[in-house]
Design a protein around this motif. Structure first.
Motif, PDB file in Angstrom:
ATOM      1  N   UNK A 183     -10.579  -7.556  -7.433  1.00 49.76           N
ATOM      2  CA  UNK A 183     -10.082  -7.999  -8.730  1.00 49.76           C
ATOM      3  C   UNK A 183      -8.584  -8.249  -8.736  1.00 49.76           C
ATOM      4  N   UNK A 184      -7.906  -7.998  -7.607  1.00 52.22           N
ATOM      5  CA  UNK A 184      -6.478  -8.277  -7.552  1.00 52.22           C
ATOM      6  C   UNK A 184      -5.648  -7.341  -8.399  1.00 52.22           C
ATOM      7  N   UNK A 185      -5.957  -6.044  -8.388  1.00 52.56           N
ATOM      8  CA  UNK A 185      -5.243  -5.092  -9.220  1.00 52.56           C
ATOM      9  C   UNK A 185      -4.188  -4.353  -8.407  1.00 52.56           C
ATOM     10  N   UNK A 186      -3.028  -4.150  -8.995  1.00 51.95           N
ATOM     11  CA  UNK A 186      -1.945  -3.343  -8.429  1.00 51.95           C
ATOM     12  C   UNK A 186      -1.579  -3.795  -7.015  1.00 51.95           C
ATOM     13  N   UNK A 187      -1.075  -2.881  -6.190  1.00 57.23           N
ATOM     14  CA  UNK A 187      -0.540  -3.341  -4.906  1.00 57.23           C
ATOM     15  C   UNK A 187      -1.612  -3.891  -3.982  1.00 57.23           C
ATOM     16  N   UNK A 188      -2.859  -3.474  -4.172  1.00 55.19           N
ATOM     17  CA  UNK A 188      -3.890  -4.044  -3.305  1.00 55.19           C
ATOM     18  C   UNK A 188      -4.196  -5.481  -3.714  1.00 55.19           C
ATOM     19  N   UNK A 240      -0.504  -2.221 -13.041  1.00 53.57           N
ATOM     20  CA  UNK A 240      -0.686  -3.613 -12.650  1.00 53.57           C
ATOM     21  C   UNK A 240       0.088  -4.544 -13.557  1.00 53.57           C
ATOM     22  N   UNK A 241       0.012  -4.286 -14.867  1.00 54.49           N
ATOM     23  CA  UNK A 241       0.690  -5.167 -15.820  1.00 54.49           C
ATOM     24  C   UNK A 241       2.184  -5.188 -15.522  1.00 54.49           C
ATOM     25  N   UNK A 242       2.757  -4.018 -15.263  1.00 53.35           N
ATOM     26  CA  UNK A 242       4.198  -3.967 -15.020  1.00 53.35           C
ATOM     27  C   UNK A 242       4.557  -4.645 -13.704  1.00 53.35           C
ATOM     28  N   UNK A 243       3.775  -4.377 -12.665  1.00 49.84           N
ATOM     29  CA  UNK A 243       4.077  -4.956 -11.358  1.00 49.84           C
ATOM     30  C   UNK A 243       4.024  -6.480 -11.403  1.00 49.84           C
ATOM     31  N   UNK A 244       2.941  -7.003 -11.987  1.00 54.59           N
ATOM     32  CA  UNK A 244       2.771  -8.447 -12.003  1.00 54.59           C
ATOM     33  C   UNK A 244       3.882  -9.126 -12.786  1.00 54.59           C
ATOM     34  N   UNK A 245       4.209  -8.546 -13.923  1.00 48.97           N
ATOM     35  CA  UNK A 245       5.197  -9.183 -14.771  1.00 48.97           C
ATOM     36  C   UNK A 245       6.581  -9.082 -14.126  1.00 48.97           C
ATOM     37  N   UNK A 261       1.412 -13.770 -13.159  1.00 47.77           N
ATOM     38  CA  UNK A 261       1.062 -13.404 -14.524  1.00 47.77           C
ATOM     39  C   UNK A 261      -0.427 -13.114 -14.623  1.00 47.77           C
ATOM     40  N   UNK A 262      -1.243 -13.758 -13.764  1.00 51.78           N
ATOM     41  CA  UNK A 262      -2.658 -13.372 -13.715  1.00 51.78           C
ATOM     42  C   UNK A 262      -2.787 -11.895 -13.379  1.00 51.78           C
ATOM     43  N   UNK A 263      -2.013 -11.443 -12.364  1.00 54.76           N
ATOM     44  CA  UNK A 263      -2.070 -10.034 -11.978  1.00 54.76           C
ATOM     45  C   UNK A 263      -1.756  -9.162 -13.186  1.00 54.76           C
ATOM     46  N   UNK A 264      -0.698  -9.531 -13.934  1.00 59.60           N
ATOM     47  CA  UNK A 264      -0.307  -8.648 -15.025  1.00 59.60           C
ATOM     48  C   UNK A 264      -1.320  -8.709 -16.166  1.00 59.60           C
ATOM     49  N   UNK A 265      -1.918  -9.889 -16.395  1.00 62.24           N
ATOM     50  CA  UNK A 265      -2.893  -9.981 -17.475  1.00 62.24           C
ATOM     51  C   UNK A 265      -4.155  -9.190 -17.164  1.00 62.24           C
ATOM     52  N   UNK A 355       5.506  -4.722 -20.720  1.00 64.02           N
ATOM     53  CA  UNK A 355       4.798  -5.792 -20.016  1.00 64.02           C
ATOM     54  C   UNK A 355       4.651  -7.017 -20.907  1.00 64.02           C
ATOM     55  N   UNK A 356       4.376  -6.794 -22.208  1.00 65.71           N
ATOM     56  CA  UNK A 356       4.248  -7.932 -23.122  1.00 65.71           C
ATOM     57  C   UNK A 356       5.569  -8.682 -23.236  1.00 65.71           C
ATOM     58  N   UNK A 357       6.663  -7.902 -23.302  1.00 69.66           N
ATOM     59  CA  UNK A 357       7.984  -8.513 -23.367  1.00 69.66           C
ATOM     60  C   UNK A 357       8.250  -9.346 -22.113  1.00 69.66           C
ATOM     61  N   UNK A 358       7.883  -8.759 -20.960  1.00 70.02           N
ATOM     62  CA  UNK A 358       8.085  -9.473 -19.697  1.00 70.02           C
ATOM     63  C   UNK A 358       7.312 -10.772 -19.657  1.00 70.02           C
ATOM     64  N   UNK A 359       6.083 -10.761 -20.205  1.00 68.53           N
ATOM     65  CA  UNK A 359       5.293 -11.994 -20.238  1.00 68.53           C
ATOM     66  C   UNK A 359       6.027 -13.062 -21.027  1.00 68.53           C
ATOM     67  N   UNK A 360       6.591 -12.659 -22.173  1.00 74.43           N
ATOM     68  CA  UNK A 360       7.325 -13.627 -22.991  1.00 74.43           C
ATOM     69  C   UNK A 360       8.484 -14.205 -22.192  1.00 74.43           C
TER      70      UNK A 360
END
Lengths: 463, 112
Positions: A183-188, A240-245, A261-265, A355-360
């Motif tokens: 699923x592409x989550x976190x560092x893996x 995951x959200x924090x890492x991706x963003x 951004x897919x990773x963070x979403x 994470x939401x702020x980072x997405x923006x």
């Protein structure tokens, strides 16, 4: 169905569109009827569960596939391409409905093969290498997953998801490793950015919009079935959200921003498993439309794009999609975000708001691209507009599904987040250039990360 | 004892994937790993008994559990097809790289 279209190459496009429409119809039907559980062949057999949660996921998959097929309508792809798309579509649907580990394994492996063939479709050395890398990583992860599955069987004499409650913690760690990688989550999940950004536009739309969810839904299901895993999965969601963003903010390449951004979403989906379905739907629609739009932009480098105005009509589509993913009211991204943030546990709130702020911030880069109407508009295939209209229209429609979100407080908060994000973007991120190393995305490190992740998981489930 | 051997095989395969530089060797290590996994399934199946679960009149003893064996059969087929696919990919890649090296050599010789 895919095989039928291979036999009748003249009707390939019509047939594959038909399959997608059938899926849409079925998914819509799921929302109205009671959950249905199918158990084939006794307790060892295949068990299927279709409920509104999987209905959301199937609907996402169907809409994304339909859009991708429309996008490719005039692009002269061979029948082979459409066959693979439909095989992929079918196996992703299978992964969404099954509730035992072995059917899930089979579905996930078919997904790997079909997406490898799609990634390697251009037959260039780069495409083949990216595809091989994907196939290799996912296959190694699935081997760990298989060991976990047999441990579950050993403990409970059945492969059903509920059996995981009785199994050893080792089994849990191994199965989670497989699903997290898939699923592409976190560092893996660091294989994901390169794979999604290097494949062709329709393929990356499909991969990012629907296929990664096949690894996420089983995790969500496990969290819902067994309460003890719920905090674990939520924790992974926030991380995951924090890492991706974090990566997405500093990225300069448009497709890589989207991939990160897919990773963070995906993290957002996992952070609140009860309402993950709706978030997955909106994310799938938004991300595939963004990938399709970015595919027609003249350049992939953001720096070039800032000096080279893009066509206004494309810019409008791009801005709508970016607004939705930032959680702007009137689009379904808003409803999804409000719903998710409402279902968070207290310790998650800070992380997810960051994470939401980072997405923006990351998507402000897209919204503030220069645009103008050129004298001679470039001709873009009508298929592109059909696909975008389908996706963005669904975004507006899905918005209606959760109209309770429109209270004053709920509207003010995302607006404040967006304003703050844009402010930060203009003050800071516009000017700094920081190149994060791609060190961890090298192939050897992917496998190494997997073993680190395994140790981490062992430690977490033992504790 | 047997279980330890099986896990050793899986680990050998895994380390092979990490440390080998050659792509073909990596694929072979992955095969080793999947062999280990398959052996583990067979081992789990044989906990109840060792005899093949075939229906017959004379009862030779305790039967092995047929479910993991049936399941792993699917996994063997899938693993085998993925390996075939990957080998084709590596071969294609090697061919492309070879060709690009040759064209580069041709260019160099033309300049001289």
């Amino acid at each position: 169905m895919g095989f039928v279209s291979y036999l009748l190459p003249r009707f390939d496009r019509v047939l594959s569109l038909g399959v997608a429409i059938a899926s849409i119809g079925y998914a819509l039907k799921l929302f109205t009827q009671a959950p249905l559980t199918l158990q084939l062949l006794d307790r060892f057999g295949v068990t299927l569960l279709v409920d509104p949660l999987s209905g959301f996921f199937i609907l996402t998959n169907a809409l994304v596939t339909a859009a991708v097929i429309l996008y490719c309508w005039n692009s002269g792809k061979t029948t082979f391409f459409y066959t693979q798309v439909i095989l992929l579509h079918g196996s992703v649907n299978a992964a969404f409905v099954c509730t035992d580990f072995i059917s899930l394994y089979v579905a996930l492996e078919v997904i790997s093969i079909a997406s490898f063939l799609l990634i390697a479709y251009p037959r260039t050395d780069r495409a083949i290498w990216v595809g091989l890398r994907y196939l290799f990583t996912s296959n190694v992860a699935m081997l760990f997953y298989l060991v976990g599955a047999v441990l579950v069987y050993k403990a409970s004499h059945s492969f059903a998801f509920v059996g995981i409650r009785e199994a050893l913690p080792e089994a849990l760690a191994l199965i989670f490793l497989g699903l997290l990688v898939k699923g592409g989550i976190f560092i893996s999940g660091l294989w994901l950015p390169l794979t999604h950004s290097e494949s062709e536009t329709p393929v990356s739309a499909m991969l990012s919009g629907a296929v990664v969810k096949a690894g996420v839904l089983p995790l969500v299901r496990c969290a819902l079935l067994v309460e003890e895993f719920d905090p674990l999965i939520r924790l992974f969601g926030v991380a995951t959200a924090l890492l991706g963003v974090g990566y997405a903010i500093f990225e300069k390449d448009t497709k890589r921003i989207l991939a990160f951004s897919t990773v963070s979403q995906l993290g957002f989906i996992l952070a609140a498993p009860e309402v993950g379905g709706f978030y997955a739907l909106t994310h799938g629609l938004v991300k595939s439309s963004l990938f399709l739009i970015v595919g027609v932009l003249p350049s992939r480098n953001l720096k070039d794009l800032q000096h080279q105005p893009i066509q206004t009509s494309i810019w409008i589509a791009l801005a709508i999609a970016s607004f939705s993913i930032s959680g702007f009211p009137l689009l379904s991204g808003f409803g999804a975000k409000v719903l998710t943030l409402k279902n968070l546990l207290p310790w998650q709130v800070i992380g997810m708001n960051i994470a939401a702020l980072g997405t923006v911030i990351a998507f402000a880069k897209f919204i503030f691209l220069p645009h103008q109407n050129p004298e001679r508009p470039e001709t873009i295939q009508p298929g592109f507009w059909a696909a975008i209209a389908l996706l963005i229209g669904s975004l507006f429609l899905a918005n209606v599904a959760y109209y309770e979100a429109y209270t004053l407080e709920n509207i003010i908060k995302p607006l404040a987040t967006i304003a703050l994000g844009w402010l930060v973007y203009f003050l800071i991120f516009r000017h700094i250039t920081l190149n994060l190393p791609r060190f961890f995305e090298k192939f050897d490190h992917l496998i190494g990360m997997m073993s680190l992740m395994l140790i981490l998981l062992f430690w977490m489930v033992m504790a | 004892m047997l279980e330890a051997c099986v896990f050793a095989t899986i680990l050998c395969g895994f380390f092979g994937i990490i440390f080998k530089k050659n792509l073909v060797m990596k694929i072979i290590s992955m095969d080793t790993m999947s062999t280990g996994v398959i052996a583990y399934y067979v081992l789990v199946a044989s906990r109840g008994g060792l005899f093949t679960p075939i229906f017959s009149t004379d009862n030779p003893g305790n039967y092995a559990d047929p479910v993991p064996q049936a399941v792993i059969l699917t996994a063997i087929v899938i693993g085998f097809s993925i390996q075939a696919l990957m080998l084709v990919g590596v071969m294609k890649l090697a061919e492309i790289i070879q060709r690009s090296k040759q064209t580069r050599l041709n260019k160099i010789t033309r300049h001289e």
